[in-house]
Write a protein that holds these residues in place. Structure first.
Motif, mmCIF file in Angstrom:
data_model
loop_
_atom_site.group_PDB
_atom_site.id
_atom_site.type_symbol
_atom_site.label_atom_id
_atom_site.label_comp_id
_atom_site.label_asym_id
_atom_site.label_seq_id
_atom_site.Cartn_x
_atom_site.Cartn_y
_atom_site.Cartn_z
ATOM 1 N N LEU A 298 0.804 -1.519 -0.215
ATOM 2 C CA LEU A 298 0.328 0.109 -0.296
ATOM 3 C C LEU A 298 1.166 1.635 -0.169
ATOM 4 O O LEU A 298 2.181 1.238 0.896
ATOM 5 C CB LEU A 298 -0.867 -0.385 1.117
ATOM 6 N N HIS A 299 0.362 2.259 -0.577
ATOM 7 C CA HIS A 299 1.699 3.534 -0.102
ATOM 8 C C HIS A 299 0.386 4.636 0.615
ATOM 9 O O HIS A 299 -0.591 3.916 0.508
ATOM 10 C CB HIS A 299 1.118 4.265 -1.711
ATOM 11 N N PRO A 300 1.178 5.986 1.137
ATOM 12 C CA PRO A 300 0.975 6.719 2.362
ATOM 13 C C PRO A 300 -0.670 7.277 1.599
ATOM 14 O O PRO A 300 -2.082 7.975 2.200
ATOM 15 C CB PRO A 300 1.966 7.318 2.197
ATOM 16 N N GLU A 301 -0.839 7.578 0.400
ATOM 17 C CA GLU A 301 -1.327 8.031 -0.525
ATOM 18 C C GLU A 301 -2.943 7.664 -0.308
ATOM 19 O O GLU A 301 -3.888 8.350 0.079
ATOM 20 C CB GLU A 301 -0.559 8.371 -1.513
ATOM 21 N N GLN A 302 -2.939 6.731 0.006
ATOM 22 C CA GLN A 302 -4.065 5.818 -0.339
ATOM 23 C C GLN A 302 -4.901 6.031 1.003
ATOM 24 O O GLN A 302 -6.257 5.788 1.219
ATOM 25 C CB GLN A 302 -4.225 4.853 -0.397
ATOM 26 N N ILE A 303 -4.066 6.180 2.011
ATOM 27 C CA ILE A 303 -4.951 7.270 4.013
ATOM 28 C C ILE A 303 -5.511 8.378 2.854
ATOM 29 O O ILE A 303 -6.929 8.374 3.232
ATOM 30 C CB ILE A 303 -3.347 7.104 4.582
ATOM 31 N N GLU A 304 -5.018 8.501 2.167
ATOM 32 C CA GLU A 304 -5.308 10.704 2.399
ATOM 33 C C GLU A 304 -7.235 10.071 1.502
ATOM 34 O O GLU A 304 -8.118 10.665 1.604
ATOM 35 C CB GLU A 304 -4.510 10.972 1.720
ATOM 36 N N LYS A 305 -6.825 8.795 0.650
ATOM 37 C CA LYS A 305 -7.821 9.151 -0.389
ATOM 38 C C LYS A 305 -9.197 7.929 0.566
ATOM 39 O O LYS A 305 -10.621 7.910 0.171
ATOM 40 C CB LYS A 305 -7.937 8.337 -1.273
ATOM 41 N N THR A 306 -8.728 6.765 1.878
ATOM 42 C CA THR A 306 -9.677 6.387 2.222
ATOM 43 C C THR A 306 -10.756 6.592 3.596
ATOM 44 O O THR A 306 -10.428 8.299 4.075
ATOM 45 C CB THR A 306 -8.885 5.678 2.701
ATOM 46 N N GLU A 307 -12.078 7.093 3.308
ATOM 47 C CA GLU A 307 -13.216 7.504 4.431
ATOM 48 C C GLU A 307 -12.334 6.342 5.582
ATOM 49 O O GLU A 307 -12.770 5.420 5.526
ATOM 50 C CB GLU A 307 -14.400 7.511 3.047
ATOM 51 N N ALA A 308 -12.849 7.102 6.769
ATOM 52 C CA ALA A 308 -13.255 6.025 7.746
ATOM 53 C C ALA A 308 -14.214 5.257 7.709
ATOM 54 O O ALA A 308 -15.633 6.194 7.622
ATOM 55 C CB ALA A 308 -13.131 7.154 8.916
ATOM 56 N N SER A 309 -14.090 4.787 8.231
ATOM 57 C CA SER A 309 -15.359 3.313 8.224
ATOM 58 C C SER A 309 -16.275 3.858 9.796
ATOM 59 O O SER A 309 -16.115 4.614 10.609
ATOM 60 C CB SER A 309 -14.706 2.068 8.897
ATOM 61 N N PRO A 310 -17.722 2.895 9.563
ATOM 62 C CA PRO A 310 -18.882 3.608 9.844
ATOM 63 C C PRO A 310 -18.368 3.551 11.994
ATOM 64 O O PRO A 310 -17.983 4.644 12.456
ATOM 65 C CB PRO A 310 -19.648 2.447 9.331
ATOM 66 N N ASN A 311 -18.193 2.656 12.158
ATOM 67 C CA ASN A 311 -17.677 2.589 13.215
ATOM 68 C C ASN A 311 -16.503 3.181 13.888
ATOM 69 O O ASN A 311 -15.996 3.795 14.876
ATOM 70 C CB ASN A 311 -16.456 0.596 13.391
ATOM 71 N N ALA A 312 -15.494 3.037 13.052
ATOM 72 C CA ALA A 312 -13.963 4.622 12.685
ATOM 73 C C ALA A 312 -14.687 5.246 13.236
ATOM 74 O O ALA A 312 -14.131 6.465 14.352
ATOM 75 C CB ALA A 312 -13.097 3.935 11.872
ATOM 76 N N ARG A 313 -15.219 6.361 12.280
ATOM 77 C CA ARG A 313 -15.833 7.605 12.176
ATOM 78 C C ARG A 313 -16.801 7.593 13.737
ATOM 79 O O ARG A 313 -16.842 8.985 13.968
ATOM 80 C CB ARG A 313 -17.131 7.703 11.154
ATOM 81 N N ALA A 314 -16.960 6.599 13.871
ATOM 82 C CA ALA A 314 -18.420 6.704 15.252
ATOM 83 C C ALA A 314 -17.389 7.169 16.345
ATOM 84 O O ALA A 314 -17.611 7.869 17.374
ATOM 85 C CB ALA A 314 -19.091 5.382 15.554
ATOM 86 N N TYR A 315 -15.924 6.407 16.892
ATOM 87 C CA TYR A 315 -14.780 6.082 17.234
ATOM 88 C C TYR A 315 -14.653 7.807 17.688
ATOM 89 O O TYR A 315 -14.865 7.481 18.927
ATOM 90 C CB TYR A 315 -14.511 5.100 17.609
ATOM 91 N N CYS A 316 -14.423 7.714 16.439
ATOM 92 C CA CYS A 316 -13.605 9.536 16.569
ATOM 93 C C CYS A 316 -14.418 10.797 16.625
ATOM 94 O O CYS A 316 -13.769 11.105 17.545
ATOM 95 C CB CYS A 316 -13.049 9.436 15.544
#
Length: 225
Positions: free
Chosen positions: A100-118
């Protein structure tokens, strides 16, 4: 107020024992040691964890800004910096090995569970008293420490997973967690019963989110619509 007996952190832990047991039994966690965890699940976790850590660092910075003393401010500012620097280094190594590449993190949306936790972390630290924010961030410290220490004697046949286990089961992370536990026990006797109850409630919810975070990775959770 008189010191609590037993230590408040022991009371907190007793409140989440069934959740912690469920975490250890989850196939994502058990799969780290037997090597059966599919790498695509671990890759999903690494990306989501990198997204989560940005919010976790912000939550720690908020706690630093409202801490009751200078020592605690310095501690959380240091932890916020380490949350990005130390774990980002770990993630970078994982990303490379996972293709994987670090740029993929920038383009990835938080999952529903991760978003709720955040959202839970930010709401707990920005709109609630310091002691509730402390209780909300504590599971991320303590659960990882306990899981790492539980898995360390077992090890893993997968080098990638073995590095993860050694990171959270090691002495360096253990010392960081002890600092936060000590602070929790120091603050608890100064609070009312109602305030300690609110801390316990935040801690339990945060621990549930820890289980949900690993579960989301194992299921490759996506937004349904």
């Amino acid at each position: 107020m008189a010191p609590l007996d037993p230590r408040f952190t022991e009371q907190l832990w007793n409140a989440i024992v069934p959740i912690y047991d469920a975490i250890l039994e989850h196939p994502f966690v058990s799969g780290l040691t037997d090597g059966r965890l599919p790498r695509d699940r671990f890759a999903f976790y690494v990306v989501q964890d990198a997204i989560y850590l940005r919010t976790f660092a912000r939550a720690l910075s908020v706690l630093a800004s409202v801490a009751p003393d200078a020592k605690t401010t310095r501690m959380f500012n240091h932890h916020a910096s380490d949350a990005i620097a130390v774990e980002q280094s770990l993630h970078d190594g994982f990303l490379a090995e996972l293709g994987l590449h670090p740029e993929q993190i920038e383009k990835t949306e938080a999952s529903p569970n991760a978003r709720a936790y955040c959202d839970f972390l930010m709401a707990s630290t920005t709109s609630q008293p310091f002691h509730e924010g402390l209780a909300a961030v504590l599971p991320c410290y303590w659960i990882y420490q306990r899981v790492g220490q539980h898995l360390l004697p077992k090890g893993s046949p997968e080098p990638l997973y073995q590095r993860w286990i050694e990171t959270y089961g090691g002495e360096q992370f253990d010392e960081v967690v002890r600092q936060v536990l000590s602070l929790t026990d120091k603050i608890a006797p100064t609070l009312t019963d109602a305030q300690r109850l609110r801390m316990s409630e935040r801690f339990v919810v945060g621990t549930r989110y820890e289980w949900m975070f690993w579960d989301a990775a194992y299921r490759l959770q996506r937004w349904p619509v």
